[in-house]
Design an enzyme around this catalytic site. Structure first.
Site, PDB file in Angstrom:
ATOM      1  N   SER A   1       0.843  -1.192   0.000  1.00  0.00           N
ATOM      2  CA  SER A   1       0.000   0.000   0.000  1.00  0.00           C
ATOM      3  C   SER A   1       0.884   1.250   0.000  1.00  0.00           C
ATOM      4  CB  SER A   1      -0.930  -0.034   1.222  1.00  0.00           C
ATOM      5  OG  SER A   1      -1.937   0.938   1.096  1.00  0.00           O
ATOM      6  N   ASN A   2       0.335   2.391   0.336  1.00  0.00           N
ATOM      7  CA  ASN A   2       1.129   3.613   0.378  1.00  0.00           C
ATOM      8  C   ASN A   2       0.654   4.495   1.528  1.00  0.00           C
ATOM      9  OD1 ASN A   2      -1.064   5.387  -0.610  1.00  0.00           O
ATOM     10  ND2 ASN A   2      -0.861   4.080  -2.409  1.00  0.00           N
ATOM     11  N   ARG A   3       1.226   5.674   1.666  1.00  0.00           N
ATOM     12  CA  ARG A   3       1.031   6.455   2.890  1.00  0.00           C
ATOM     13  C   ARG A   3      -0.179   7.387   2.874  1.00  0.00           C
ATOM     14  NH1 ARG A   3       5.949   9.676   3.518  1.00  0.00           N
ATOM     15  NH2 ARG A   3       4.798  10.491   5.288  1.00  0.00           N
TER      16      ARG A   3
END
Ligand code: PMT
Length: 226
Positions: free
Chosen positions: A35-37
């Site tokens: 995933s990402n932030r």
């Protein structure tokens, strides 16, 4: 004699807006994902601002820790593919699409069906990944396309890279933000942006995401009236 001047404050009354927000999750196995932030704060702030301006809002969100906003149509998704499908379905009949979601560019070709076990013989594993379809590009190619707003999350050459995305993805407007800074961008309550289209560049200095959202929504409502 007291004269009340009724100011028309709802600039997007009657307009239908689709907004995507948050990250996507690409499964590796039943337990793990890539995933990402993205926290969803920027996209949710835009959705609330659009509601305040009288728009009919649909928000498609990846997994975030923000309460579901009121007075809008809320759709929850997880993978880039499910976000792609939800956007392509809900964009029909919309006047504006703002793509704030941080969509994963890659996903596993074949996610593992069972939990990946530690392998003591070989400490390296490799994951076979393929590129995900670009949501904005697909929307840009629809015959009745809405006014199309993308975001550019950049760590370097902010304006140059954003302009490239504006042109390659055939957008009407791009919001360029610097995600290399820890005081703005991902997860922060603050952001700073340059709103770029074929006519002009408008710089919005660092402010909280609610204020920036209002600036962006006002900018868009002016643009669609031009
Ligand atoms: O969520 P927050 O913590 O508040 O952080 C906000 C933010 C930094 C995530 C947000 O302001 C932002 O920049 N969103 C875009 C993130 C992103 O994926 O940028 P990008 O430069 O990789 O992609 C460019 C555009 O293409 C984006 O509008 C993106 O939604 C879109 N895209 C990307 C991949 C894909 N497969 N399909 C797409 O449509």
């Amino acid at each position: 004699l007291i004269i009340y001047i009724m100011k028309n404050t709802t600039t997007l009354k009657g307009k239908k807006i689709l907004i995507s927000a948050g990250p996507t999750r690409e499964p590796i196995d039943p337990i793990r994902f890539i995933s990402n932030r993205s926290s969803g704060k920027m996209g949710y702030a835009l959705a609330e601002s659009a509601v305040e301006e009288g728009a009919e809002v649909t928000l498609i969100s990846g997994p975030v820790n923000i309460k579901e906003p009121k007075k809008l149509n809320f759709i929850s998704v997880s993978t880039a593919d499910s976000m792609f499908k939800a956007v392509l379905h809900h964009v029909i009949g919309k006047d504006i699409f703002i793509s704030v979601a941080a969509v994963s560019d890659y996903s596993l070709k074949n996610p593992y069906k069972k939990k990946l076990k530690k392998n003591n013989k070989d400490s390296l594993i490799s994951l076979d990944m393929e590129e995900n379809k670009d949501i904005l590009e697909a929307v840009a190619n629809l015959t009745n396309r809405p006014y199309l707003v993308g975001f550019a999350a950049e760590t370097d050459n902010l304006k140059k890279n954003a302009r490239k995305k504006l042109e390659n993805k055939k957008l009407d407007l791009i919001v360029a933000n610097d995600v290399s800074r820890s005081d703005i961008g991902f997860d922060s309550d603050f952001n700073e942006a340059i709103l770029i289209d074929s006519q002009e560049e408008v710089f919005v200095p660092k402010t909280n995401k609610n204020r920036l959202a209002r600036e962006i929504i006002n900018h868009i409502s002016m643009k669609i009236k031009e």
